[in-house]
Write a protein that holds these residues in place. Structure first.
Motif, PDB file in Angstrom:
ATOM      1  N   GLN A  82       0.853  -1.185   0.000  1.00  0.00           N
ATOM      2  CA  GLN A  82       0.000   0.000   0.000  1.00  0.00           C
ATOM      3  C   GLN A  82       0.890   1.237   0.000  1.00  0.00           C
ATOM      4  OE1 GLN A  82      -2.422  -0.285   3.491  1.00  0.00           O
ATOM      5  NE2 GLN A  82      -3.315  -2.269   2.939  1.00  0.00           N
ATOM      6  N   VAL A  83       0.328   2.386  -0.439  1.00  0.00           N
ATOM      7  CA  VAL A  83       1.107   3.624  -0.433  1.00  0.00           C
ATOM      8  C   VAL A  83       0.248   4.771   0.069  1.00  0.00           C
ATOM      9  CG1 VAL A  83       0.577   4.219  -2.852  1.00  0.00           C
ATOM     10  CG2 VAL A  83       2.667   5.113  -1.770  1.00  0.00           C
ATOM     11  N   GLY A  84       0.862   5.638   0.878  1.00  0.00           N
ATOM     12  CA  GLY A  84       0.164   6.803   1.402  1.00  0.00           C
ATOM     13  C   GLY A  84       1.090   7.994   1.496  1.00  0.00           C
ATOM     14  N   GLY A  85       0.485   9.167   1.627  1.00  0.00           N
ATOM     15  CA  GLY A  85       1.248  10.403   1.710  1.00  0.00           C
ATOM     16  C   GLY A  85       1.000  11.255   0.481  1.00  0.00           C
ATOM     17  N   GLY A  86       0.177  12.282   0.620  1.00  0.00           N
ATOM     18  CA  GLY A  86      -0.110  13.162  -0.512  1.00  0.00           C
ATOM     19  C   GLY A  86      -1.056  12.578  -1.542  1.00  0.00           C
ATOM     20  N   ILE A  87      -1.773  11.525  -1.186  1.00  0.00           N
ATOM     21  CA  ILE A  87      -2.711  10.911  -2.130  1.00  0.00           C
ATOM     22  C   ILE A  87      -3.987  11.749  -2.187  1.00  0.00           C
ATOM     23  CG2 ILE A  87      -4.026   8.835  -2.700  1.00  0.00           C
ATOM     24  CD1 ILE A  87      -1.018   8.436  -2.843  1.00  0.00           C
ATOM     25  N   ASN A  88      -4.475  11.975  -3.422  1.00  0.00           N
ATOM     26  CA  ASN A  88      -5.732  12.704  -3.608  1.00  0.00           C
ATOM     27  C   ASN A  88      -6.445  12.189  -4.853  1.00  0.00           C
ATOM     28  OD1 ASN A  88      -4.548  14.061  -5.906  1.00  0.00           O
ATOM     29  ND2 ASN A  88      -3.540  15.449  -4.467  1.00  0.00           N
ATOM     30  N   ASP A  89      -7.498  12.889  -5.264  1.00  0.00           N
ATOM     31  CA  ASP A  89      -8.304  12.416  -6.392  1.00  0.00           C
ATOM     32  C   ASP A  89      -7.589  12.541  -7.724  1.00  0.00           C
ATOM     33  OD1 ASP A  89      -8.390  15.203  -6.257  1.00  0.00           O
ATOM     34  OD2 ASP A  89     -10.400  15.313  -7.132  1.00  0.00           O
ATOM     35  N   THR A  90      -6.529  13.346  -7.803  1.00  0.00           N
ATOM     36  CA  THR A  90      -5.834  13.538  -9.075  1.00  0.00           C
ATOM     37  C   THR A  90      -4.698  12.546  -9.293  1.00  0.00           C
ATOM     38  OG1 THR A  90      -4.242  15.151  -8.181  1.00  0.00           O
ATOM     39  CG2 THR A  90      -6.369  15.997  -8.986  1.00  0.00           C
ATOM     40  N   ASN A  91      -4.205  11.897  -8.234  1.00  0.00           N
ATOM     41  CA  ASN A  91      -3.062  10.991  -8.399  1.00  0.00           C
ATOM     42  C   ASN A  91      -3.316   9.568  -7.912  1.00  0.00           C
ATOM     43  OD1 ASN A  91      -2.805  11.062  -5.562  1.00  0.00           O
ATOM     44  ND2 ASN A  91      -1.229  12.661  -5.618  1.00  0.00           N
ATOM     45  N   CYS A  92      -4.486   9.309  -7.325  1.00  0.00           N
ATOM     46  CA  CYS A  92      -4.737   7.989  -6.730  1.00  0.00           C
ATOM     47  C   CYS A  92      -4.660   6.865  -7.761  1.00  0.00           C
ATOM     48  CB  CYS A  92      -6.082   7.974  -6.009  1.00  0.00           C
ATOM     49  SG  CYS A  92      -7.508   8.402  -7.032  1.00  0.00           S
ATOM     50  N   LEU A  93      -5.201   7.096  -8.949  1.00  0.00           N
ATOM     51  CA  LEU A  93      -5.194   6.043  -9.962  1.00  0.00           C
ATOM     52  C   LEU A  93      -3.779   5.783 -10.485  1.00  0.00           C
ATOM     53  CD1 LEU A  93      -8.469   6.852 -11.944  1.00  0.00           C
ATOM     54  CD2 LEU A  93      -8.103   5.195 -10.101  1.00  0.00           C
TER      55      LEU A  93
END
Length: 262
Positions: A82-93
């Motif tokens: 899994q990855v987290g940190g700065g994830i939003n609707d523009t980069n999640c995919l």
């Protein structure tokens, strides 16, 4: 049954173990307390977790300059971490092309700390609830409540951890990650009361919801402790106490052996 969950914390492109309460949004890192800085790349830990089948392990980007190291880890074990940190609707995919799940944190709040349910709904629709983890890392207030903290755990939000919160948010995700920010990186023991509460708050949701607790774990016996306190509902992450991160309290192989036997 409680399981050991791995982590790879990244800070300025390096694998580190940091005392959570010393993180800051400012460029001045004078107060930052670091327990461990690895000489090995992020891919080393990714391959290690993959080799020992430590499922659910996560890569957390703590601030800027971590994208390359995160991608190196994810590509070393495709769709495993899994990855987290700065994830939003523009980069999640984009990140889901490499990761098993994305972890969403501060983007779910506005600058004043108000929770934005419409954002959670939007990113859940984009990713699918089975590939989305909601980070509800928290701090305990003087009145005995656990409040979600954002911006590297420096800012308290208006969202309180309780049964209603988990029921409401579980419509859009089936996994939650909770760092106990007050004890993160200290190796002084887990927040036993919080572990009990996490199990209590999510009891009605059954086995469909996964809960991962992080913060303060200092002994291999903490796995059995969390298992008892949560009735097997909550999984446990080790950081600074683990030998692969320079610790002397817990052996990585012992954690893997626990998983294999449970």
């Amino acid at each position: 049954m409680t399981r050991f969950i791995g982590c790879i914390d990244l800070h300025n492109g390096e694998v580190k173990q940091i005392v959570g309460g010393t993180l800051s949004d400012s460029n001045n890192n004078s107060n930052l307390k670091t327990n461990f800085v690895s000489s090995k790349p992020s891919s080393y830990y990714a391959k290690l977790y993959k080799k020992y089948n430590v499922t659910g392990a996560h890569v957390i980007k703590l601030g800027p300059n971590n994208d390359d190291a995160a991608k190196e880890a994810l590509l070393a074990a495709p769709h495993f971490l899994q990855v987290g940190g700065g994830i939003n609707d523009t980069n999640c995919l984009y990140w889901l092309k490499m990761a098993s799940k994305v972890i969403i944190t501060s983007w779910l709040f506005n600058k004043d700390g108000d929770f934005l349910l419409d954002r959670l709904i939007k990113i859940s629709e984009l990713c699918g609830k089975d590939r989305l983890v909601v980070d509800l890392s928290c701090k305990k207030t003087s009145d005995g409540k656990w409040i979600v903290a954002m911006n590297k755990w420096q800012t308290l939000t208006t969202l309180e951890l309780n049964q209603d919160t988990f029921i409401r948010l579980s419509k859009y995700t089936n996994e939650f990650l909770i760092h106990a920010a007050d004890v993160e990186g200290l190796c002084n023991g887990i927040d036993e009361q919080l572990v009990c509460k996490l199990a209590e708050w999510t009891e009605e949701l059954g086995d469909e919801i996964k809960i991962i607790y992080a913060g303060g774990a200092k002994s291999i016996d903490d796995l059995a402790l969390v298992d008892t306190l949560s009735k097997g509902k909550v999984d446990l992450t080790y950081g600074s106490s683990l030998d692969i991160f320079g610790g002397s309290l817990v052996k990585f192989e012992d954690c893997c052996e626990w998983n294999n036997h449970h």
